[in-house]
Design a protein around this motif. Sequence first.
Motif, PDB file in Angstrom:
ATOM      1  N   UNK A  12       0.824  -1.208   0.000  1.00  0.00           N
ATOM      2  CA  UNK A  12       0.000   0.000   0.000  1.00  0.00           C
ATOM      3  C   UNK A  12       0.859   1.260   0.000  1.00  0.00           C
ATOM      4  N   UNK A  13       2.036   1.175   0.609  1.00  0.00           N
ATOM      5  CA  UNK A  13       2.904   2.352   0.736  1.00  0.00           C
ATOM      6  C   UNK A  13       3.781   2.579  -0.496  1.00  0.00           C
ATOM      7  N   UNK A  14       4.081   1.520  -1.236  1.00  0.00           N
ATOM      8  CA  UNK A  14       5.014   1.652  -2.361  1.00  0.00           C
ATOM      9  C   UNK A  14       4.569   2.703  -3.382  1.00  0.00           C
ATOM     10  N   UNK A  15       3.290   2.717  -3.847  1.00  0.00           N
ATOM     11  CA  UNK A  15       2.907   3.740  -4.839  1.00  0.00           C
ATOM     12  C   UNK A  15       2.963   5.161  -4.304  1.00  0.00           C
ATOM     13  N   UNK A  29      -0.966   5.768   7.998  1.00  0.00           N
ATOM     14  CA  UNK A  29      -1.151   4.325   7.815  1.00  0.00           C
ATOM     15  C   UNK A  29      -0.463   3.498   8.891  1.00  0.00           C
ATOM     16  N   UNK A  30       0.487   4.095   9.606  1.00  0.00           N
ATOM     17  CA  UNK A  30       1.237   3.332  10.623  1.00  0.00           C
ATOM     18  C   UNK A  30       1.073   3.918  12.015  1.00  0.00           C
ATOM     19  N   UNK A  31       0.008   4.701  12.218  1.00  0.00           N
ATOM     20  CA  UNK A  31      -0.130   5.384  13.504  1.00  0.00           C
ATOM     21  C   UNK A  31      -0.297   4.412  14.674  1.00  0.00           C
ATOM     22  N   UNK A  40      11.595  -0.167  10.839  1.00  0.00           N
ATOM     23  CA  UNK A  40      11.870  -1.303   9.955  1.00  0.00           C
ATOM     24  C   UNK A  40      11.099  -1.198   8.638  1.00  0.00           C
ATOM     25  N   UNK A  41       9.870  -0.686   8.724  1.00  0.00           N
ATOM     26  CA  UNK A  41       9.090  -0.511   7.493  1.00  0.00           C
ATOM     27  C   UNK A  41       9.755   0.493   6.568  1.00  0.00           C
TER      28      UNK A  41
END
Length: 804
Positions: A12-15, A29-31, A40-41
Amino acid sequence: MELKEYKGLVDQLIPLLSSPDFDDHFDQLTEDESNHTRFLLKMELSRLSTPCRRFIDLRDKVNGECFPYEFQGICHFMDDLGISIFESQLKRFGGNYTIGVYETVLDLEFREDLIEQHQDAESSPASSSSTSIYRYFDVKNIPFSSYHGRKEERIHYTSSLMLRFANDERLYAKSSDLSAGGLRIQVPHVPDYDPQEEIEVFFTGLEREQGLPLLHRGILFKILGSDSKGDRHWLRLIRTDDDIEFDQFINEFIDSNKRKYRVSVDYLLSAATIKGYEQFYIPRMTGIPLLFDQSSPPKLTHALRTENNQQSLEYWRNEKDEQVLAGALNPERLTKLLSSGPLSKETLIYCFTHSLKSRLFFYAATHDELTETGLRDLFFHTGAKRPSWRVFRFSLESVKTEDAFTLNNFLLEEQELEQCQNLVEKKLQTIGHIGFLQDITDNNHKDDFLSVPEPKADANQLQKFGVSYPAPEFETEIFNYIQLRKESRYLHKTQVQLTINNELFEGWTRDISFQGLQLEFDGQVPCENGDNIKLGFPKLQALTQAMKLSNIAYQVVGTNPTHTILHLCAEGDLTQHVGYRFFRKLIINNQNKLKQSRQKQDPGMATAIRNIYTHHLFTYPFYVNKLKVKPYLSAIATAPRERSLSELLRICAQQAPYNLFPLLNGQILHEKLFLPLKVMHRESPPRETEIFISLKLGSGIEKPTFDTRIEQDFNNSDEKRSFITQALMQGGFYSVRLIFSRTGRPDIQYINNELDYVAQYAIHKAKQLEEELWCVIGVADLIDTTQATLFRFGLSEKKATKLQ
């Protein structure tokens, strides 16, 4: 830590990596993740997006044949499926070849479910249950006319709020963005609400900060709607009171805090995007938007002429150059169409002309009329043999005339907005319906029309379908995205001699320009668009001894139905073209003597029709963009109302609202769209292809399988009939006309107001939109011709089975 469980989040984060707002997206998205996990992400995303120079070699890893494929100086060896995955991954990584692209192509587990489907692509392109192959055909949605002008600025501002409903229920929330006339707020849950019910909003956070008594009272709002993303929810609110003191406070607060809090430009950026894509499509659509008044039955009042629909309009001109289209759309037909139901107001119109004693007679009949009279076969056999045979798809809907003015936004001065509206407001007051006339004629269909036995009946029975004359007049408005004529034309009549296949025809010029001519002849001239001809000008030869005015090469670019009026353009290198050099000199030296040919136009009406039509949009335009050197499917435009192809275009959608796999799978995409676009030019006429689609529905099948073919691939009418009959028995049948054109530069001037404003606060977003529009290389149109195809073959007209 094992990152496999976060693969969905990484995908989901790549684009979003290339987005200037990536950090904001990442935080949202990572809250709920720990700082260690977030670290690490980011490390994994950084690794996957690292540029790669490794070459990919699948020759010993896959069963299919591999081909050399060069990208950025690196030659890879991949099969068709590998190339498809490679190109789709390039799009995800912003056009860059990265470690992530390399690893995905080599991931055999990822490919495992795709290999069988790839090997059987031509015979059964959708047989695999895998969904990955579909992603290449995903397209984002461009909802035409979904922008709304806003007369105040809005800032991103977070502060505590309290909502009190009519039943005294209270909900605590926080603002997301703020303007004098509206709010977007984040709420713990979406409450039950009545859109007509007013609620009180208390600005508790602002009250604590500012300490003003006016903030102690509630301000009245209505809830427009809600949005949700995961477990986060927002409400959109609009002000309903007229509290002048509060207006003044909010406007001053926003003005003084523009640099402290980010100004919201997303809605304006969205409007500019939609308007930009609309401007690509409108001049290149081949159908004709038509306005009808509110009378009963309605009367045709206006038509919008564009670059690509001129030929369809010209078809309806008689020997006196008079328009007879309104006669074909007569009161009886319109009345019956309007009574056909609340949603389906559409019919097919079959036409041909008959020439007698230098007069041109038009014959037109609808699908229903031919069925009811039993004259279908006679009409087809009489008309389809003629060069003038045409088939039109006609749609009709009621309109809201205020839609004509939604194009304006708060960046326009009030005086400018008022002036624009006043120019057309009086005429629009009488408008009640909009129609769309689409030419779906195909010369390949003539054998289909003649495939039934010719009835032994008197052709005089077709007199009842004669178009009445004289026909009511209507106005033709010109959409001036570009000049339909690249240069001014001047009225001038002089003798001309035309040679075709050694046969001489004598006529005269109607108007002249540097590059083009309009000629008229007493009789029919046997030529078609695209033919090259030779001209001579015996009378003009006396004006020059330096140039020989005979055997000058021109190309036919347009004719009237009787081929007595020809539109020509200079053929070959203009610097060496005798006709171009002569007429350029003649016009420049006689500016004070020549009368310029002007076309009547009502200022503002063309824009009004354009705006109204984008609210209806009877077809599905889609766009081809170019990434680096590779074309790809980028977006599709839709109308607020569902159209007949909606289900088909959604059935294979993966990560986008719509998907074109059912229509363009196999070799169709590259051979029938990408390759032709590559050799086309901005001025090239549109190209057309008819696509037949068979759907096979079965129990336990997640998605239907598709057998998609180009109509020209069938050898004869019997093969087509067999394919259609089998498709109807197995699940469903569609036929779709694909019409596409090459685009030129985007009309950036049309959205300059929006871009200039966006650039003040987010220049990267303005540049990103410009780059996106400059990448558009083609616009195509999808037209549902299913009912026309079924009727042509005399098959059942029941709708194809609904897709689940």
